[in-house]
Design an enzyme around this catalytic site. Structure first.
Site, PDB file in Angstrom:
ATOM      1  N   GLU A   1       0.822  -1.215   0.000  1.00  0.00           N
ATOM      2  CA  GLU A   1       0.000   0.000   0.000  1.00  0.00           C
ATOM      3  C   GLU A   1       0.857   1.267   0.000  1.00  0.00           C
ATOM      4  O   GLU A   1       0.351   2.370   0.228  1.00  0.00           O
ATOM      5  CB  GLU A   1      -0.948  -0.006   1.219  1.00  0.00           C
ATOM      6  CG  GLU A   1      -2.063  -1.037   1.094  1.00  0.00           C
ATOM      7  CD  GLU A   1      -2.859  -1.234   2.374  1.00  0.00           C
ATOM      8  OE1 GLU A   1      -2.351  -0.898   3.464  1.00  0.00           O
ATOM      9  OE2 GLU A   1      -3.987  -1.743   2.291  1.00  0.00           O
TER      10      GLU A   1
ATOM     11  N   PHE B   1      -6.014  -7.841   5.597  1.00  0.00           N
ATOM     12  CA  PHE B   1      -6.273  -9.083   4.875  1.00  0.00           C
ATOM     13  C   PHE B   1      -5.187  -9.182   3.810  1.00  0.00           C
ATOM     14  O   PHE B   1      -5.111  -8.322   2.931  1.00  0.00           O
ATOM     15  CB  PHE B   1      -7.673  -8.978   4.275  1.00  0.00           C
ATOM     16  CG  PHE B   1      -8.104 -10.135   3.434  1.00  0.00           C
ATOM     17  CD1 PHE B   1      -9.082  -9.956   2.469  1.00  0.00           C
ATOM     18  CD2 PHE B   1      -7.575 -11.402   3.601  1.00  0.00           C
ATOM     19  CE1 PHE B   1      -9.512 -11.018   1.696  1.00  0.00           C
ATOM     20  CE2 PHE B   1      -7.999 -12.463   2.827  1.00  0.00           C
ATOM     21  CZ  PHE B   1      -8.981 -12.264   1.865  1.00  0.00           C
TER      22      PHE B   1
ATOM     23  N   GLY C   1      -7.222 -16.340  -0.675  1.00  0.00           N
ATOM     24  CA  GLY C   1      -7.927 -15.146  -0.218  1.00  0.00           C
ATOM     25  C   GLY C   1      -9.428 -15.374  -0.159  1.00  0.00           C
ATOM     26  O   GLY C   1     -10.103 -14.999   0.807  1.00  0.00           O
TER      27      GLY C   1
ATOM     28  N   ASN D   1      -6.332   1.075  -4.946  1.00  0.00           N
ATOM     29  CA  ASN D   1      -6.090  -0.369  -4.920  1.00  0.00           C
ATOM     30  C   ASN D   1      -7.159  -1.097  -5.722  1.00  0.00           C
ATOM     31  O   ASN D   1      -8.004  -1.807  -5.182  1.00  0.00           O
ATOM     32  CB  ASN D   1      -6.052  -0.838  -3.454  1.00  0.00           C
ATOM     33  CG  ASN D   1      -5.618  -2.270  -3.301  1.00  0.00           C
ATOM     34  OD1 ASN D   1      -5.486  -3.006  -4.291  1.00  0.00           O
ATOM     35  ND2 ASN D   1      -5.423  -2.692  -2.069  1.00  0.00           N
TER      36      ASN D   1
ATOM     37  N   TYR E   1     -13.313  -7.570  -4.028  1.00  0.00           N
ATOM     38  CA  TYR E   1     -14.445  -7.468  -3.112  1.00  0.00           C
ATOM     39  C   TYR E   1     -15.758  -7.255  -3.867  1.00  0.00           C
ATOM     40  O   TYR E   1     -16.787  -7.848  -3.520  1.00  0.00           O
ATOM     41  CB  TYR E   1     -14.226  -6.326  -2.115  1.00  0.00           C
ATOM     42  CG  TYR E   1     -13.063  -6.548  -1.167  1.00  0.00           C
ATOM     43  CD1 TYR E   1     -12.010  -5.652  -1.103  1.00  0.00           C
ATOM     44  CD2 TYR E   1     -13.028  -7.674  -0.333  1.00  0.00           C
ATOM     45  CE1 TYR E   1     -10.945  -5.853  -0.242  1.00  0.00           C
ATOM     46  CE2 TYR E   1     -11.965  -7.886   0.527  1.00  0.00           C
ATOM     47  CZ  TYR E   1     -10.927  -6.974   0.566  1.00  0.00           C
ATOM     48  OH  TYR E   1      -9.871  -7.182   1.429  1.00  0.00           O
TER      49      TYR E   1
ATOM     50  N   ARG F   1     -16.588  -8.158  -6.877  1.00  0.00           N
ATOM     51  CA  ARG F   1     -16.987  -9.413  -7.542  1.00  0.00           C
ATOM     52  C   ARG F   1     -17.771 -10.312  -6.601  1.00  0.00           C
ATOM     53  O   ARG F   1     -18.581 -11.123  -7.010  1.00  0.00           O
ATOM     54  CB  ARG F   1     -15.735 -10.182  -7.990  1.00  0.00           C
ATOM     55  CG  ARG F   1     -15.284  -9.905  -9.411  1.00  0.00           C
ATOM     56  CD  ARG F   1     -14.383 -11.025  -9.925  1.00  0.00           C
ATOM     57  NE  ARG F   1     -13.218 -11.276  -9.085  1.00  0.00           N
ATOM     58  CZ  ARG F   1     -12.061 -10.630  -9.191  1.00  0.00           C
ATOM     59  NH1 ARG F   1     -11.908  -9.680 -10.099  1.00  0.00           N
ATOM     60  NH2 ARG F   1     -11.048 -10.937  -8.402  1.00  0.00           N
TER      61      ARG F   1
END
Lengths: 194, 174
Positions: free
Chosen positions: B28, B95, B107, B134, B141, B143
């Site tokens: 990040e 996560f 994941g 990101n 997420y 999806r």
């Protein structure tokens, strides 16, 4: 105006529930409130509470025209069995918060709700509630306080920015996401079995 | 990769947790912001008042540097929060799956297990934040049905640092 800030007792849950609804109405989201005062009591006052709450009270002579008072009754001034409620005081605001964790910085406090009834704004009560949340956070060695505000809510945005709040959505691009209701259930059903 | 294992983190996992936390921060572009130490993680997660819970993913076929045990290759850190409108929530704080282990469904399996734990603990929702830059994570997420509350409802995240907290908490009492 003289006011007191104290920790909520379970007897305050009806009043807290009333004010939660008032805040939701202010945010144009009243239809999203599903919790009852019984839920609040179970979730905040059991051996493993999921939140903590502070209450702001003013003396009875300042109570609203519709007589808002402890436990939602129209007459004020009785003492609770817990002895925590002040006789002759009216509940006019609350701050609900819990502890979170940042993997970068450690313990944090998240202020989920801060609300003062419209008739009692502009008198330092919101500031007083928030100062107490800040104090609790510092005592618990929290490195920061976080909260969220709706982008159109200018009075609240101004209030928090004046206290040193930084908009991380604007500055770092953070968005809130969620899996809710059906989408959460669908994921859960596909979880690996033990 | 279907031989990877998911389990609750234990105190012995703390060095691996910190390693992965730093890897995620690097991903990040914020690695200089990690000031947490192994001691903090141990006390805050496995002491009298845990501030977080953690799941780890292991690849049992790998050997670690020190011994022949499995290597921790992913983690999810979460805790329970509260929404006065709907009650308990599960909040997903971090996560992460190591780069070389992505694309194998690890994941996905972690997310499903977290969802199952949320539902089992009577949570109506699982919340988290993602940086808008990101895109890979946002797509992952979305999806799976995630809604972006910042876009849909206009919520903005704010923070107040310790120096401002100290200033506030020492202000005049009414």
């Amino acid at each position: 105006m003289h006011f007191k800030v104290r920790a909520a007792a379970k007897e305050d849950c009806k009043e807290i529930s009333r004010m939660i609804m008032e805040l939701a109405v202010y945010e144009n989201m009243a239809d999203q409130v599903k919790t009852s005062h019984e839920d609040l009591k179970r979730d905040g006052f059991s051996p493993n509470p999921f939140y903590e709450c502070l209450i702001a009270e003013v003396p009875d002579e300042h109570k609203t025209k519709d007589g808002h008072c402890l436990a939602g009754r129209s007459t004020c001034g009785h003492v609770s069995v817990s002895g925590q409620r002040q006789p002759g005081y009216t509940v006019v605001g609350y701050a609900l918060y819990f502890y979170t964790y940042s993997t970068w910085k450690g313990r944090s406090v998240y202020m989920e709700d801060l609300y003062v009834m419209p008739d009692f704004r502009g008198k330092g009560i919101g500031t007083g509630l928030m100062a107490k949340v800040a104090q609790v956070g510092v005592e618990k060695q929290c490195v920061r306080l976080q909260l969220s505000v709706l982008e159109w809510n200018k009075p609240s945005l101004d209030f928090y920015i004046a206290k040193g709040a930084e908009d991380l959505t604007a500055k770092e691009g953070w968005h809130f996401l969620r899996f809710h209701g059906q989408t959460l259930d669908t994921l859960a059903k596909e979880a690996p079995k033990d | 990769m279907d031989r990877f294992k998911l389990r609750k983190a234990e105190p012995k996992d703390v060095p691996d947790l910190l390693r992965l936390i730093k890897e995620l921060a690097k991903y990040e572009d914020m690695e200089d912001q990690v000031i947490l130490t192994e001691k903090d993680l141990l006390e805050d997660g496995f002491g009298d008042h845990p501030f977080y819970h953690c799941l780890v993913a292991e690849d049992p076929s790998e050997q670690s540097n020190n011994n022949n045990g499995p290597v921790v290759i992913g983690f999810a850190m979460y805790y329970f929060t509260y929404d006065p409108w709907i009650g308990k929530l599960l909040y997903l704080e971090d996560f992460f799956v190591m780069k070389e282990y992505r694309g194998f469904g690890i994941g996905s399996e972690i997310l499903k297990l977290l969802s199952h734990m949320a539902v089992k603990s009577r949570c109506s929702s699982m919340h988290f934040i993602v940086a808008e830059g990101n895109q890979a994570s946002i797509e992952f997420y979305k999806r799976r049905g995630a809604a972006d509350l910042s876009l849909e409802e206009g919520w903005r995240l704010f923070k107040i640092d310790k120096s401002s907290l100290l200033k506030m908490s020492s202000g005049p009492e009414e």
